[in-house]
Design an enzyme around this catalytic site. Structure first.
Site, PDB file in Angstrom:
ATOM      1  N   GLY A   1       8.272  17.822   8.563  1.00 20.00           N
ATOM      2  CA  GLY A   1       8.644  16.462   8.154  1.00 20.00           C
ATOM      3  C   GLY A   1      10.073  16.348   7.655  1.00 20.00           C
ATOM      4  O   GLY A   1      10.480  15.313   7.141  1.00 20.00           O
TER       5      GLY A   1
ATOM      6  N   ARG B   1      18.099   5.295   8.085  1.00 18.77           N
ATOM      7  CA  ARG B   1      18.382   4.567   9.322  1.00 18.77           C
ATOM      8  C   ARG B   1      18.055   3.091   9.163  1.00 18.77           C
ATOM      9  O   ARG B   1      17.055   2.728   8.543  1.00 18.77           O
ATOM     10  CB  ARG B   1      17.548   5.157  10.453  1.00 18.77           C
ATOM     11  CG  ARG B   1      17.624   4.348  11.751  1.00 18.77           C
ATOM     12  CD  ARG B   1      17.141   5.127  12.939  1.00 18.77           C
ATOM     13  NE  ARG B   1      15.724   5.407  12.878  1.00 18.77           N
ATOM     14  CZ  ARG B   1      15.135   6.350  13.620  1.00 18.77           C
ATOM     15  NH1 ARG B   1      15.846   7.096  14.440  1.00 18.77           N
ATOM     16  NH2 ARG B   1      13.837   6.558  13.518  1.00 18.77           N
TER      17      ARG B   1
ATOM     18  N   ASP C   1       9.307   7.591  23.880  1.00 22.58           N
ATOM     19  CA  ASP C   1       9.170   7.348  22.434  1.00 22.58           C
ATOM     20  C   ASP C   1      10.529   7.219  21.769  1.00 22.58           C
ATOM     21  O   ASP C   1      10.612   6.864  20.594  1.00 22.58           O
ATOM     22  CB  ASP C   1       8.351   8.459  21.771  1.00 22.58           C
ATOM     23  CG  ASP C   1       8.873   9.844  22.114  1.00 22.58           C
ATOM     24  OD1 ASP C   1       8.886  10.176  23.307  1.00 22.58           O
ATOM     25  OD2 ASP C   1       9.287  10.572  21.196  1.00 22.58           O
TER      26      ASP C   1
HETATM   27  P1  AMP Z   1      12.300  13.711  18.649  1.00 23.56           P
HETATM   28  O1  AMP Z   1      12.524  14.613  19.807  1.00 23.56           O
HETATM   29  O2  AMP Z   1      13.235  13.926  17.493  1.00 23.56           O
HETATM   30  O3  AMP Z   1      12.225  12.270  19.032  1.00 23.56           O
HETATM   31  O4  AMP Z   1      10.860  14.106  18.065  1.00 23.56           O
HETATM   32  C1  AMP Z   1       9.684  14.082  18.806  1.00 23.56           C
HETATM   33  C2  AMP Z   1       8.499  14.021  17.875  1.00 23.56           C
HETATM   34  O5  AMP Z   1       8.454  15.172  17.029  1.00 23.56           O
HETATM   35  C3  AMP Z   1       8.527  12.817  16.954  1.00 23.56           C
HETATM   36  O6  AMP Z   1       7.221  12.332  16.842  1.00 23.56           O
HETATM   37  C4  AMP Z   1       9.029  13.386  15.653  1.00 23.56           C
HETATM   38  O7  AMP Z   1       8.618  12.655  14.559  1.00 23.56           O
HETATM   39  C5  AMP Z   1       8.436  14.787  15.675  1.00 23.56           C
HETATM   40  N1  AMP Z   1       9.215  15.760  14.883  1.00 23.56           N
HETATM   41  C6  AMP Z   1      10.425  16.258  15.183  1.00 23.56           C
HETATM   42  N2  AMP Z   1      10.827  17.111  14.222  1.00 23.56           N
HETATM   43  C7  AMP Z   1       9.866  17.132  13.280  1.00 23.56           C
HETATM   44  C8  AMP Z   1       9.689  17.825  12.024  1.00 23.56           C
HETATM   45  N3  AMP Z   1      10.609  18.661  11.546  1.00 23.56           N
HETATM   46  N4  AMP Z   1       8.562  17.587  11.345  1.00 23.56           N
HETATM   47  C9  AMP Z   1       7.609  16.768  11.819  1.00 23.56           C
HETATM   48  N5  AMP Z   1       7.716  16.089  12.972  1.00 23.56           N
HETATM   49  C10 AMP Z   1       8.821  16.272  13.701  1.00 23.56           C
HETATM   50 MG    MG Z   2      11.893  10.493  18.472  1.00 22.32          MG
END
Ligand code: AMP
Ligand code: MG
Length: 484
Positions: free
Chosen positions: A116, A166, A244
């Site tokens: 998180g 953000r 997403d």
């Molecule tokens: P992103 O590629 O940054 O859009 O992330 C893809 C998914 O992974 C999203 O649902 C993010 O919230 C989740 N995510 C990425 N990094 C973390 C993290 N360190 N802890 C929890 N969820 C994560």
């Molecule tokens: Mg994302």
């Protein structure tokens, strides 16, 4: 901050309420005055620091993580959601409301195996690029601040946690619609509620009926095309165009291993986790359509397929129209009142030949465009010429260009106009990297200077010439990992 809580009160199926876990020893690493004004803030106060770092409750905030799905690198994941972002609500500002999200505020029900958290380097990058794109006039979400801490987090090595605050006109993604469609199997209640919410909040001129839905989807197609046209014109590679990460409003969103092009390269890949180049720079226009097709698929229970297809069929024309307008302006080609297809085709060819020459001659994208501020199209001699190894190829192109530009009545004005459209300063990866390394060592001055510089990317700022240069050897072809 004054909040309204429309998403929270109207779409209870689409989030989980969750409170942030505070950062230890929070400190301001960056603050955007321009973004602050959007939600009526003036100063980064201690009270705000405690609130936005998750250490104190903010009055009026509700704290929730949204749930959505997404096509990630082509494959469908039915349940994603905000794994590390917590939304406080919609903050009211002088012109409209802005979602305020704390990215990196601790685990949520959607964190899966993640912690998180966001590491400081990625929080700084997200902050810088949001504000940089905004000042380059590219549709984008914004960033209010970065808050650092001494909280250790583990990636490839130990780093410290940070939060990017953000601001977004909306956090609704293509993936929200995919989630509604796939989670209710044949029912359409969730999808309709989300659609009505989106329309009433963001398209108040449209009615919530078949006609309104149709017009809305066409608008989404056009806004997405426009955003991507901007990326292609300014030389920006997003890197993770999963559905997403696509905002329904056509704002650039959720930045990870993005890059601005240094040397122009059509198949440039900025994401270490994308060896096949699904999201390579030149693929972005096609991926935009692919993502819209996934969105359309999710909307089939509520919008007739014919209407969806008719809108999708306008994507290419919308993209080309926006792209041509931006590139004509960069080159200083006089615009047509109502260009014929043939005129468009010829201009596209002229533009395409130029970028091709740039690629073959390994030229820096931003620097090359910036030279147009010194070009006198009535002269046989161009300051651009010396940059090309293939001078013959350049000469042939330049003659065609001269013909197309024609007479210019006020050269100084024309050149100033070119400079107002071709940025001198972009957020090169190596510049971000230098600012991050200094920040990690406790020196925030380079970050502040870079942020400041990027608020006026079109201004000469001669004292900062060094920031307009091509990367040094260590900074060439920096490719970011997805770890953040
Ligand atoms: P992103 O590629 O940054 O859009 O992330 C893809 C998914 O992974 C999203 O649902 C993010 O919230 C989740 N995510 C990425 N990094 C973390 C993290 N360190 N802890 C929890 N969820 C994560
Ligand atoms: Mg994302």
């Amino acid at each position: 901050m004054e909040f309204k809580q429309d998403f929270f009160t109207q779409l209870p199926d689409l989030y989980s309420q969750v409170y942030p876990q505070g950062l230890t020893q929070p400190k301001w690493l960056a603050w955007s005055h321009a973004a602050a004004q959007l939600i009526g803030l003036t100063q980064p106060t201690d009270e705000l620091l405690q609130g936005l770092s998750g250490n104190a409750q903010i009055e009026g905030a509700t704290y929730y993580a949204q749930v959505y799905s997404g096509h990630q690198f082509g494959g469908y994941t039915p349940r994603l959601g905000d794994g590390r972002s917590i939304i406080l609500g919609e903050a009211l500002g002088p012109v409209g409301a802005w979602d305020v999200a704390l990215k990196g505020a601790g685990p949520t029900p959607y964190s899966r195996h993640g912690d998180g958290r966001a590491v400081m380097r990625s929080a700084i990058r997200e902050f810088l690029v949001s504000e940089a794109l905004y000042h380059l006039k590219v549709p984008t979400t914004r960033a209010l601040a970065v808050i650092g801490s001494d909280l250790p987090v583990w990636r490839e090595s130990q780093e410290t946690a940070a939060i990017t605050v953000r601001l977004a006109r909306s956090h609704i993604r293509f993936g929200h619609f995919e989630y509604c469609c796939h989670s209710e199997r044949g029912q359409t209640d969730k999808l309709k509620r989300l659609l009505h919410f989106t329309l009433t909040q963001h398209y108040p001129h449209l009615s919530c009926d078949a006609g309104g839905y149709k017009a809305w989807f066409l608008q989404v197609v056009k806004d997405t095309a426009k955003m991507i046209a901007h990326w292609q014109a300014v030389g920006f590679a997003h890197g993770v165009m999963n559905t997403d990460n696509m905002s329904i409003l056509g704002d650039s969103f959720d930045f990870g291993p993005f890059a601005f092009l240094d040397t122009f390269q059509e198949d440039f890949i900025c994401n270490h986790s994308d060896p096949e180049g699904r999201y390579a720079f030149g693929q972005q226009p096609g991926i935009g359509l692919w993502n819209l097709q996934r969105l359309a698929q999710a909307l089939t229970p509520v919008i007739p397929s014919d209407d969806l297809l008719a809108a999708l069929n306008q994507y290419q024309a919308a993209l080309v129209e926006s792209y041509l307008a931006l590139m004509r302006a960069k080159l200083g080609l006089p615009s047509w009142d109502a260009p014929t297809q043939e005129q468009d085709r010829q201009d596209l060819e002229l533009i395409g030949r130029f970028t091709q020459l740039m690629e073959q001659n390994h030229l820096d994208y931003a620097q090359t465009w910036r030279q147009f501020g010194k070009v006198d199209p009535s002269s046989r001699f161009s300051p651009l010429r010396d940059d090309f190894i293939d001078t013959h190829g350049f000469d042939t192109w330049y003659q065609a260009y001269q013909l197309r530009v024609g007479e210019i009545s006020e050269l100084t004005h024309w050149q100033a106009e070119r400079n107002s459209l071709n940025p001198k300063y972009i957020l090169r990866n190596y510049l971000a990297q230098e600012a991050i390394i200094a920040a990690e060592e406790g020196n925030l001055a380079p970050l502040e200077r870079l942020q400041q510089l990027l608020t006026s990317p079109f201004a000469e700022q001669i004292e900062h010439d060094a920031f307009a240069q091509r990367p040094p050897a260590w900074g060439q072809g920096l490719i970011m990992s997805c770890s953040s």
